[in-house]
Design an enzyme around this catalytic site. Structure first.
Site, PDB file in Angstrom:
ATOM      1  N   GLU A 178     101.866-102.548   7.646  1.00 45.00           N
ATOM      2  CA  GLU A 178     102.706-101.493   8.228  1.00 45.00           C
ATOM      3  C   GLU A 178     102.788-101.521   9.752  1.00 45.00           C
ATOM      4  O   GLU A 178     102.303-100.588  10.418  1.00 45.00           O
ATOM      5  CB  GLU A 178     102.187-100.109   7.801  1.00 45.00           C
ATOM      6  CG  GLU A 178     102.204 -99.848   6.332  1.00 45.00           C
ATOM      7  CD  GLU A 178     101.767 -98.415   5.995  1.00 45.00           C
ATOM      8  OE1 GLU A 178     101.642 -97.573   6.906  1.00 45.00           O
ATOM      9  OE2 GLU A 178     101.555 -98.132   4.803  1.00 45.00           O
ATOM     10  N   GLU A 366     101.390-100.468  -1.696  1.00 39.88           N
ATOM     11  CA  GLU A 366     100.831 -99.099  -1.651  1.00 39.88           C
ATOM     12  C   GLU A 366     101.865 -98.111  -2.144  1.00 39.88           C
ATOM     13  O   GLU A 366     103.024 -98.166  -1.714  1.00 39.88           O
ATOM     14  CB  GLU A 366     100.491 -98.648  -0.226  1.00 39.88           C
ATOM     15  CG  GLU A 366      99.256 -99.233   0.363  1.00 39.88           C
ATOM     16  CD  GLU A 366      98.987 -98.693   1.773  1.00 39.88           C
ATOM     17  OE1 GLU A 366      99.383 -97.555   2.087  1.00 39.88           O
ATOM     18  OE2 GLU A 366      98.397 -99.440   2.552  1.00 39.88           O
TER      19      GLU A 366
HETATM   20  O1  IFM Z   1      96.171 -94.221   4.375  1.00 36.09           O
HETATM   21  C1  IFM Z   1      97.354 -94.859   4.688  1.00 36.09           C
HETATM   22  C2  IFM Z   1      97.175 -96.366   4.713  1.00 36.09           C
HETATM   23  O2  IFM Z   1      96.189 -96.775   5.591  1.00 36.09           O
HETATM   24  C3  IFM Z   1      98.460 -97.038   5.117  1.00 36.09           C
HETATM   25  N1  IFM Z   1      99.570 -96.559   4.343  1.00 36.09           N
HETATM   26  C4  IFM Z   1      99.739 -95.146   4.200  1.00 36.09           C
HETATM   27  C5  IFM Z   1      98.439 -94.543   3.697  1.00 36.09           C
HETATM   28  C6  IFM Z   1      98.609 -93.034   3.461  1.00 36.09           C
HETATM   29  O3  IFM Z   1      99.014 -92.383   4.597  1.00 36.09           O
END
Ligand code: IFM
Length: 471
Positions: A178, A366
Site C-alpha cells: 500500500e 487484504e
Molecule cells: O492494518 C492495516 C494494514 O496494515 C494495511 N491495510 C489496511 C489495514 C487496516 O487498516
C-alpha cells in the site's frame, strides 16, 4: 443442479467459481503483530519512534509487545493449519535483517524468518512475503526516509539479501504494501509515521517508493529464484462523484488519481497521470523522476495484490485544503475503524485493473472488518458482522471471476487482532481474538466460519462443482 447455501451462507455455485487451488489465507504485518521490538538484534524503526512520541497513537499504544507473534509464531501457524488455511501473508521487518537499514546483516533475524517459512511449508501453508509493510529502519528515516532517493536503493539491497536466503522457498513476493497509505497517512496527512503534512512534497516520496518497487523487482529478476513470483500490493478505493456537476466530477477525478491512478499508471503504463501535476508537482520534475526511472518501475510484475477497504462518494468542497473535496460514506453500517462496510467494491477494483490496465493474476491480499469484539461470558466472540463482511467479500470475488478476472486468493485481514497503527489496539480486525494481557488466542465465530467455508469449497471442487446430492 441444486445451488443451496450451506452453513457458510454462500451458494455452492458461487464457491464453484473459485478454482480448486484458491488461496484461503490470512495476513499480518511485522510491526502490527510481532512485538519483540528489542529482541535478537532488531534495529529501531520510524514506527517505534512515532508510536513512542506522545500523542501520535491512541492511548500511546506501541508495537513493543503487540500480539507477541515473534515468539508465538509456531503456535500461530498451528492455528492457521487447524482452521484450514492454506496460505499466510506476512511481512519481514527490514530492521531485523539490517538493523541500520543498510550494511551489516543480522543473522538472528534472517534465521527467524527462515524457520517461519519452513514451519509454514511443513504444514502445507503457502507463504507470501511482503518486504516493506511500513516499518522503515530509523537510520534511513533520519537520512530523509522516502524523500531520499537513496532509500529506494537501500530497499533493493535489503530485498536482495532476503531473496538470496528465502527466494526458492517462498513462491510469492510483494515489494511494498500500500504505497498510497504510506503517502496519504505518513506524508500528506500526518497520521502515520513519519508524520509529514505536505501534499506537494509527497510526490517525491511517491516516486521513491515506486522506484524502490522497480529496483527490488530488478534484483528479483536477476536472482530469478526458482518457482517464485513477484508483485506489489496496492490499496485501491472506489470513489464516486456526488453528482454530475463539473466540480464534483473534478473532485472525484482528483481523489481517484491520488489513491488509484498515481500508482497504477506508472506500474502498468510507465507514466504518472498528467492531470495530477498540481497536486504532486515533483512527479513532473526531471530532477526527481530521472530518465529511465519509469522504465524500471513499469517492468512487468507477475501478479498484483489488491487490498480493498474504502468506498466513498466525493463531493467538491472548496473549504477543504488541498484536495477541495469531502469524502462521504455511503449509507449503511460503518466499522469500528470508521470505514464503510461495502465489501462489494472489491469487484469493481479487480475488474478495473483487468479492463483498464492489464489482464494478470491477482490476489486479494487484504480485506477484513474492524469491530469492537469482546469475549462474552460463555467464552465466545460472536462477530457476526465480520462473518457477513467476509461472506459478501467472497461472493464479490466470485463475481469478479465470473467476469473473467483471474483472481486466485484471499488473505483475510487479519489473522490476529493487532496494532491498528495510529488507532492502537482500540479496534480489532482478527479472525482470532488476542487477549493482550495473557496473549491467549480465542478463535472468533468468524474463524470457525472461515474454516467451514474453506471445507465447503473443497467439497464443491471434489464434486466438480455439482453438489446436488452431497448436501
Ligand atoms: O492494518 C492495516 C494494514 O496494515 C494495511 N491495510 C489496511 C489495514 C487496516 O487498516
Amino acid at each position: 443442479m441444486i445451488s443451496a447455501p450451506h452453513s457458510s451462507g454462500i451458494e455452492q455455485r458461487t464457491l464453484a467459481q473459485l478454482p480448486s487451488d484458491f488461496r484461503w489465507g490470512a495476513a499480518t504485518a511485522a510491526y502490527q503483530v510481532e512485538g519483540a521490538a528489542r529482541d535478537e538484534g532488531r534495529g529501531p524503526t520510524n514506527w517505534d519512534t512515532f508510536s513512542h512520541t506522545p500523542g501520535k497513537t491512541l492511548n500511546g499504544d506501541t508495537g513493543d509487545v503487540a500480539a507477541d507473534h515473534y515468539h508465538r509464531v509456531n503456535s500461530d501457524i498451528a492455528l492457521m493449519d487447524d482452521f484450514g488455511m492454506n496460505a499466510y501473508r506476512f511481512s519481514i521487518a527490514w530492521s531485523r535483517i539490517m538493523p541500520s537499514g543498510s550494511g551489516a546483516i543480522n543473522s538472528a533475524g534472517m534465521d527467524h524468518y527462515s524457520r517461519e517459512v519452513d514451519s509454514l511449508l511443513e504444514r502445507g501453508i503457502e507463504p507470501m512475503v511482503t518486504l516493506f509493510h511500513w516499518d522503515l529502519p530509523q537510520p534511513l528515516e533520519d537520512a530523509g526516509g522516502w524523500f531520499n532517493r537513496d532509500t529506494a536503493y537501500r530497499f533493493a539491497d535489503y530485498a536482495e539479501v532476503v531473496l538470496e536466503r528465502l527466494g526458492d522457498r517462498v513462491p510469492r513476493w510483494l515489494t511494498l504494501n500500500e504505497p498510497w497509505t504510506v503517502i496519504s497517512q505518513g506524508y500528506s496527512r500526518g497520521l502515520h509515521a513519519p508524520g509529514y503534512r505536505d501534499y506537494h512534497k509527497a510526490g517525491t516520496a511517491i516516486h521513491h517508493l515506486m522506484l524502490a518497487h522497480g529496483e527490488g523487482l530488478a534484483r528479483f529478476r536477476q536472482l530469478s529464484p526458482t518457482g517464485a513470483e513477484m508483485g506489489i500490493t496496492l490499496c485501491m478505493a472506489v470513489p464516486r462523484p456526488w453528482s454530475q456537476a463539473p466540480a464534483d466530477l473534478e473532485a472525484n477525478r482528483l481523489l481517484d488519481g491520488e489513491q488509484n491512478r498515481v500508482y497504477l499508471d506508472p506500474l502498468f503504463h510507465g507514466t504518472y497521470p498528467a492531470d495530477l501535476g498540481e497536486l504532486f508537482p515533483t512527479l513532473f520534475d526531471d530532477n526527481i523522476v530521472r530518465d529511465g526511472d519509469l522504465a524500471v518501475i513499469s517492468k512487468p510484475v507477475d501478479f498484483l495484490g489488491v487490498n480493498y477497504y474504502l468506498n466513498h462518494v466525493v463531493k467538491a468542497d472548496p473549504t477543504v485544503p488541498v484536495l477541495g473535496a469531502r469524502l462521504i460514506d455511503p449509507p449503511g453500517p460503518t466499522m469500528s475503524a470508521g470505514i464503510a462496510a461495502v465489501p462489494e467494491g472489491i469487484t469493481s477494483c479487480l475488474r478495473r485493473v483487468h479492463q483498464e490496465y492489464q489482464e494478470l493474476p491477482m490476489y486479494v491480499t487484504e480485506m477484513g472488518a474492524s469491530l469492537h469484539d469482546y469475549v462474552d461470558p460463555t467464552g465466545r466472540v460472536r462477530d457476526s458482522g465480520r462473518i457477513d463482511y467476509l461472506r459478501r467479500t467472497i461472493e464479490s470475488i466470485a463475481e469478479a471471476r465470473q467476469a473473467g478476472v483471474d483472481v486466485r486468493g484471499l488473505y483475510v485481514w487479519s489473522l490476529l487482532d493487532n496494532l491498528e497503527w495510529d488507532l492502537g489496539y482500540s479496534v480489532r480486525f482478527g479472525l482470532f481474538f488476542v487477549d493482550y494481557g495473557t496473549q491467549k488466542r480465542i478463535p472468533k465465530d468468524s474463524a470457525h466460519w472461515y474454516r467451514d467455508t474453506i471445507n465447503e469449497h473443497s467439497a464443491v471442487n471434489a464434486n466438480g462443482g455439482d453438489l446436488g446430492s452431497a448436501w
